[in-house]
Motif scaffolding. Structure first.
Motif, PDB file in Angstrom:
ATOM      1  N   CYS A  60       0.827  -1.206   0.000  1.00  0.00           N
ATOM      2  CA  CYS A  60       0.000   0.000   0.000  1.00  0.00           C
ATOM      3  C   CYS A  60       0.862   1.257   0.000  1.00  0.00           C
ATOM      4  N   ILE A  64       0.440   4.083  -2.772  1.00  0.00           N
ATOM      5  CA  ILE A  64       0.036   5.434  -2.373  1.00  0.00           C
ATOM      6  C   ILE A  64       1.116   6.455  -2.717  1.00  0.00           C
ATOM      7  N   TYR A  68       0.779   9.767  -5.213  1.00  0.00           N
ATOM      8  CA  TYR A  68       1.232  11.146  -4.969  1.00  0.00           C
ATOM      9  C   TYR A  68       2.154  11.621  -6.087  1.00  0.00           C
ATOM     10  N   VAL A  81      -4.870   8.989  -4.838  1.00  0.00           N
ATOM     11  CA  VAL A  81      -4.710   8.322  -3.539  1.00  0.00           C
ATOM     12  C   VAL A  81      -6.003   7.600  -3.156  1.00  0.00           C
ATOM     13  N   ALA A  84      -5.894   4.413  -5.060  1.00  0.00           N
ATOM     14  CA  ALA A  84      -4.898   3.510  -4.470  1.00  0.00           C
ATOM     15  C   ALA A  84      -5.435   2.899  -3.181  1.00  0.00           C
ATOM     16  N   GLY A  85      -6.121   3.699  -2.389  1.00  0.00           N
ATOM     17  CA  GLY A  85      -6.723   3.193  -1.156  1.00  0.00           C
ATOM     18  C   GLY A  85      -7.770   2.127  -1.430  1.00  0.00           C
ATOM     19  N   ILE A 119       2.538   8.848   5.556  1.00  0.00           N
ATOM     20  CA  ILE A 119       1.581   8.891   4.448  1.00  0.00           C
ATOM     21  C   ILE A 119       0.363   9.713   4.848  1.00  0.00           C
ATOM     22  N   TRP A 123      -1.090  13.231   3.313  1.00  0.00           N
ATOM     23  CA  TRP A 123      -2.493  13.386   2.915  1.00  0.00           C
ATOM     24  C   TRP A 123      -3.056  14.670   3.516  1.00  0.00           C
TER      25      TRP A 123
END
Length: 186
Positions: A60, A64, A68, A81, A84-85, A119, A123
């Protein structure tokens, strides 16, 4: 991680996503190893689950960070993002279910927790920048927006698993819903 150990972890992730109650014998068979070989690397199911969790966090982080890096536009970064999540969450959804269902306590924070905190901080910086540029609403705090973000990932994964939403539409729906909830100004 040694090749055989990695193969067992990858197989466990696939098997447990299909059947959370699958036994270690099933994992071993599907990994093409004996149960004895599996136990050479993992003394029990919990140790294997923790290895799956570590693998999840590592993968992950890669996805992530790539999200970015995919754009210099913070709004596009936020969208990437989110995707990706969703990808990470749908691959590793069995871990949350397992920890909740079996009442297993998640492992204590380790060095990977620091990475996750980095991370998360990144965010929050993106959200603050978007608010500063007046590209999203200032009426919501970044913490509230993060809660919305996390909920959107969970909602999307649940919708994906239900099969009620077309797989090709799911990310588009997630971004539309999330972007409207945070007042994206286009």
């Amino acid at each position: 991680m040694e090749a055989t150990e990695q193969k067992i972890v990858d197989t466990a992730i696939r098997i447990f996503n299909e059947d959370i109650s699958a036994n270690l014998e099933t994992v071993a068979e599907n990994a093409g190893v004996t149960r004895r070989t599996l136990h050479r690397y993992f003394k029990d199911r919990l140790q294997l689950m923790n290895a799956c969790r570590s693998e999840m966090q590592a993968q992950c982080k890669i996805k992530i960070m790539a999200a970015y890096a995919s754009s210099s536009d913070p709004l596009k970064q936020l969208e990437a993002v989110l995707y990706a999540g969703i990808d990470c969450g749908s691959k590793y959804v069995f871990l949350d279910k397992l920890y909740q269902r079996e009442g297993i306590q998640q492992p204590a924070p380790d060095e990977s927790s620091e990475t996750l905190n980095e991370i998360k901080a990144k965010w929050f910086n993106v959200v603050a920048l978007l608010q500063k540029r007046d590209l999203i609403t200032n009426q919501l705090t970044p913490a509230w927006i993060y809660a919305l973000f996390s909920s959107m990932v969970t909602t999307t994964i649940n919708a994906l698993q239900s099969g009620d939403i077309a797989r090709n539409d799911i990310k588009k729906f997630a971004w539309f819903s999330f972007s409207k909830s945070i007042g994206v100004k286009e």
